[in-house]
Design a protein around this motif. Structure first.
Motif: not given
Lengths: 253, 253, 253, 253, 253
Positions: C49-52, C129-130, C133-134, C136-137, C147, C204-205, C211, C215
Motif C-alpha cells: 500500500a505504501y512506497p518503501l 507551501k512548506k 508539505l509538512i 502531507k508528510e 491502514s 489518532t495521536k 495539528a 499550529t
C-alpha cells in the motif's frame, strides 16, 4: 399528504407480517421486554445525544413527513414575476399591498425590507443567514432520525446479548434452549426492522425535503434580489425557470 | 442542568436493568474481569490516542454536559443592542464602563479592543481566530468521546475472545460450557452498552453544545463589528434576530 | 517523553494479561503461526500500500510519538515578540545575528528571507507551501498506522478462517475440536488487540501531534509576516496570544 | 447500448448459478417468502426514503444505464469550434440558423441567449445553474440505487432472523432443523446478491455517467462563453482539447 | 520497478502458505467453485460498475504499480531552473530548441505555449485543467481497485452462503458436515485475502502514486508560470525547493 411514505410503511409492515404468517403465528414475534429494551434504549440514548427541545420536536418533524405540503416551484416563480412586473411599473412601494397577502413568512419579510429601502447587500445577508438557519434546523431533524437508526440495532443487539447470557447460564433443560434463543433473537429483529423500515428511510426523506425547501427559498432569495436591483422581469424569469428542472418543463429547453 | 442527559442515562440504565430482571437476577451480569478489560482497555487506548492533558480534561468536559448553562440568544442580542445604542449616543468610549460588568470574556475582550480603537479588521481577525480555537478545543472533547465509543466495543470483543478461547481449551466438563460462554459474552454486552448509552450519545451532545456556543460567539462577533463600524442599532438587531430561529419567535417573520 | 502513550500501552497490556490470568495461564494465548499471519500479513499489505521509503519511516514516526518534544507555544510567541521589538528598534537587518541561534529551521529560513528583503508575498507563499508539505508528510505517517489498524483485524480473520477450515476438515477426534477452535480464535484476538491498543490509537495521536506542530508553524508564519510588515509588536502579541487557548491563560481573556 | 453492464449482469448471474449447480439443484435456492421480504422490504423502505416521483423514475434511470448514448467529446468540441469560426466571420447573429439543428437542448438554449445578446455574466449564471440542477437530478438517481444497496442486505438479515426465530421455537423434529435453517439463510443470500451484483454497481455506474455528462456540459459551457466573448477559435480549441484526456489523443500533447 | 509491492505480495502469500502448511496440506485450501464465485462475481460487479474502457484499463493500471518510474523532483526543478536561466538571458524564444528534447508531454506543451506568446492566464488555465483531468483519470484507477476490494469479500460471503445452504439442506451424513462447511468457508477466505492483500493495498498505493505525479505537475506548472512571468530564476528555485521536503534536503532549511 405524502403518499409514498404511507404506502411504504404500510406495505413494509405488510411484507414482514405475511412472511411471518407463512411460517408461524404472529404471537411468536411479540415479546414485551424486547420492545422495551429497543424502544427504551433508543429513546434514552437519543435523549442523551440531543437537547430536550430537539428530542421533543421529533413528533412535529415526523408529522411533517406525512403532512408535508410544499408550494410548487412554478407558482413561486409566477408569483415573483408578477411582483417584479408590478414593481417595474408602479415602483417598489407599489408592492407593499401584496405583503399582507403573502402566506410565506420568508418572502413577506424580504419584500418588507425591499419596500423599506434596505440596501440589497443587507437584504441578501439577512435572507442568506435565515436560509442557513433553516437548513441547520432541518439538519437537526434528520440527524435525530439518523442517530435513532444507529441506536436501534445497537440496543437490539444489547437485548439479544442479555437473552443469550440468561439462556447460556441455565442450560439445564435442553428443551427450553431453542425457544429462549428465539426470544433473544427477536430483539435484534426489532432493532433491525425499526432502523431499516422507519428511522433510516425517514432520515433520507427529511434530508430530501430540506433540499426542496431550501431550493424554494433560494428561488425567493434570487427573485427578491432581482426585484430590489430592478432587473427586467423577463430576465429574472429566465434565470429562475432553470430551477424547474428537465422533468418539469422538458419542452422549454 | 441538562435534564435530557440525566433522564436519558437513568432511564437507559433502568430499561436495561428491568429487561435483565424479567429474565434473571442482576448478579448474572456482574463480572469483574469483564469490567476491567472493557474499562481498562478503553482508558488505555484513549491515553495512547490523546495527549495526557486532553485525556484528563474528560472529567471537565463531562461535567459540562450535565451542568451546561448557556446564555440565551435573546439576552445576548438584547445586550448587544443596548451597548450599540449607548455607543451611538455617547461614542465608543462611553461603553468602557460596561466592560467590567460583562461576565462573558469573549465579549469583554472584543469591547475592550473596540474602546481602545483597534482597527475593525484586527478586531475581526482576533475574534475569528479565538472562535476557531474554541471550536478546536470543543472538537477535542467530542472526538475523545467518539474514540472511546469505538474502543469500548472493540475491547468488549477482545474480552469475549479471551473468554471463548479459555472455554474452548477446556471442554472437559460440558456442564460448565454454558456459564463460561455466558461470562464471555458479558464483556461484549458491557462494551456495547457503554458505547451506545454513554460514549456515542455524549459525543453527539457535545458536538451540538459546541455548535450552540459557536453560534452565540458568532452573534457577539457580528454585533461588535457592527458597533465598531457604527451601524444603526436597529439594522444590527434585524440582522442578529435572524439567529433566533423559527421556533423562538415565529410571529416575527 | 510522552507519558500518556507509555502508560497507555503498558496498562493496556497489563489489563489484558490480568484478565487472561484470572481465567487460565498465559501459554494458552501464545501461538506462533497466529502471530506470523497477523504481523506478517499486516506488514505485507502495508508494503504493497505504501512506497518503501514511507514504510521504512514507520520506526522514525513511532519514535516520534514516544520522544515527542514540542516547543511551548508561549516560548514561541515570546521569542517572536522579542525579535519584533528588536526589528522595530534596530531595523530588519538587526535580527540577522539571531538567525544562527534559532534552532527551529522553519523560523530561521523565514527570518533569513526577511533579512534578505524578500517581498512579503513571496515569504508568505514559501512558508505556506512548506507548511502544506509538512502536513502531507505527517498525513503519510498517520495514514500508515491507520491502514495497519484495518489490515491487522482483517488478517486476524484470515488466520481464524485458516484454522477453522483445518479443524472442520478433520473432525475425527471430537476431543481436539475445542482446542483447535481456541487456537483459530487467537488469531482474531491478536488482530483486534494490535489494532485497538496500538495502530488505531497511534494514528489518532500522530494526527493530534501534527495539528500541534502545524499550529506552531502557523504562529511563526503569522509572526514573521507581521515582523516583515513592520506591525507594532504589541498588536502582534495580541494576535498571537489568541493561540494560547482558554486553558493556558484563562485570566488574560 | 452499455455492453459492460449487460455482460456483467449476465456473467454474474451465470457464475452464481454454475457455483450452485456444482453442489445441488437450483430449486434449493428458490424460496418465495424470502424473495418477498427482500424485494418488498427494499421497495417499501425506498418509498419511505424518497418522494414518489423519484422512486418511480428508477425505471427510467435504469434504462439509461443500458441504453446510455453520450455524444463524443471530440464531436462536441468540433461542433463548438465550427460555430465559433462562423460567429467570428459572420457575427453572432449568423449562428442563429444552427440553433434549430442543435439536438442538444442545453447547447441550443445557450446559443439562443448568445444570439439574443444576453450578457455573458447572465448566460454563464443560467448555464451553471442548469448544470448544478442536472447534477442534483443525477445524484437522486444514484443515491436511490445506493440506498437500495444498503436496504437489501438489511431486509435479507430481517428475513433470516424471522426464519431462525421460527426454527428455534420448534426444535421438536431435529431432522427439519437443517432444511429450515437453509431456507432462513437464503434470504441473506438474496439480499447480498441483489446489493452486490445490482444495486451497488449500478449506483457506481450512474455516478460515473453523471460525471461524463457534466464534463460535456462543462465543455459546452466554456465553449459558448468563449464564443460570446469573441475569443479566437484556435485558443478555444486549445483550451477545450484538454478535456480529451491522455487516452483519447496521446499524440496531441 | 516498485520493490515494496513485489516484496509485499510475495511475502504476504508466503506468510499465508506457511501458516496453512503448519496445520495441513495446501490442497485443503483449493476449491474451484469458490475461486469462480469470488473472482467471477468481483469481475462481473466491477463491469457493471464501470465503463468497459475503464474496466479494461485495469491491466495497464496494475502494470503501472509495478513498473512505476517517476522523474525525481530534484531533476525536474534543476531542469526548470536551467530553462529559466536560458530564457532570462536569451529571451523566451531561446527555449524553443529545448521543447523537442523534453520527454515530458505536459512540460513540452506548456513551454510551447510560452514560446508562442500565449497569455499567462491562458497557459495557467490550460495547465490546471490538464492536471485536474489527470487527477480524475488516476481516481478512476484507484476507485476501481477500491470497488473490487469491497466486492471480493461480498462475493466471498455469497459463496459461503451457497455452501452453507447446500450443507444444511442435506444433513443426512454427519461425517460430511465438517468438510462441507470447511469448503463453504474457503470462499470467505478467498474474498478476504484478495481484498486485503491485493485490492485494498493497491488502491492505497495508486492514490499515493497519483499524489506524487500531481506534485510533479504542480512544480512544472509553477515553474512555467514563473518563467512566463520573467521571475528571477533564483527566486523560482527557492519557491520550488520547498517541494523537496524535509527528508530530501534536511540541511537546506
Amino acid at each position: 399528504m405524502d403518499l409514498a411514505s404511507i404506502i411504504g410503511i404500510v406495505s413494509g409492515i405488510g411484507f414482514i407480517c405475511v412472511t411471518i404468517l407463512l411460517g408461524s403465528g404472529m404471537g411468536l414475534f411479540w415479546n414485551l421486554p424486547s420492545v422495551m429494551i429497543v424502544v427504551g434504549g433508543t429513546i434514552a440514548a437519543t435523549m442523551i445525544a440531543y437537547p430536550l427541545s430537539d428530542f421533543l420536536s421529533i413528533v412535529k418533524v415526523t408529522m411533517k413527513v406525512f403532512l408535508f405540503k410544499i408550494e410548487k416551484t412554478e407558482d413561486i416563480i409566477a408569483n415573483l414575476v408578477e411582483i417584479s412586473n408590478k414593481a417595474r411599473k408602479g415602483g417598489l412601494l407599489s408592492i407593499e399591498s401584496d405583503i399582507a397577502n403573502t402566506p410565506d413568512a420568508y418572502l413577506a419579510k424580504a419584500l418588507q425590507m425591499t419596500v423599506d429601502g434596505v440596501k440589497t447587500g443587507d437584504i441578501a445577508a439577512i435572507m442568506q443567514k435565515k436560509m442557513a438557519l433553516i437548513k441547520k434546523e432541518h439538519k437537526t431533524g434528520y440527524s435525530l432520525y439518523s442517530s435513532m437508526g444507529s441506536f436501534a440495532p445497537a440496543f437490539g443487539m444489547v437485548g439479544t446479548l442479555i437473552g443469550l447470557v440468561q439462556m447460556l447460564a441455565n442450560l439445564d433443560d435442553p428443551s427450553t434452549i431453542g425457544p429462549k434463543m428465539a426470544v433473544a433473537m427477536i430483539t435484534t429483529f426489532y432493532g433491525s426492522v425499526m432502523a431499516n423500515l422507519f428511522f433510516i428511510p425517514m432520515a433520507t426523506k427529511l434530508e430530501g425535503r430540506s433540499a426542496e425547501e431550501i431550493t424554494n427559498m433560494t428561488i425567493i432569495y434570487e427573485g427578491v434580489v432581482s426585484i430590489r436591483e430592478g432587473e427586467h422581469p423577463r430576465l429574472m424569469e429566465d434565470k429562475l425557470n432553470v430551477y424547474l428542472g428537465a422533468g418539469a418543463k422538458p419542452k422549454e429547453e
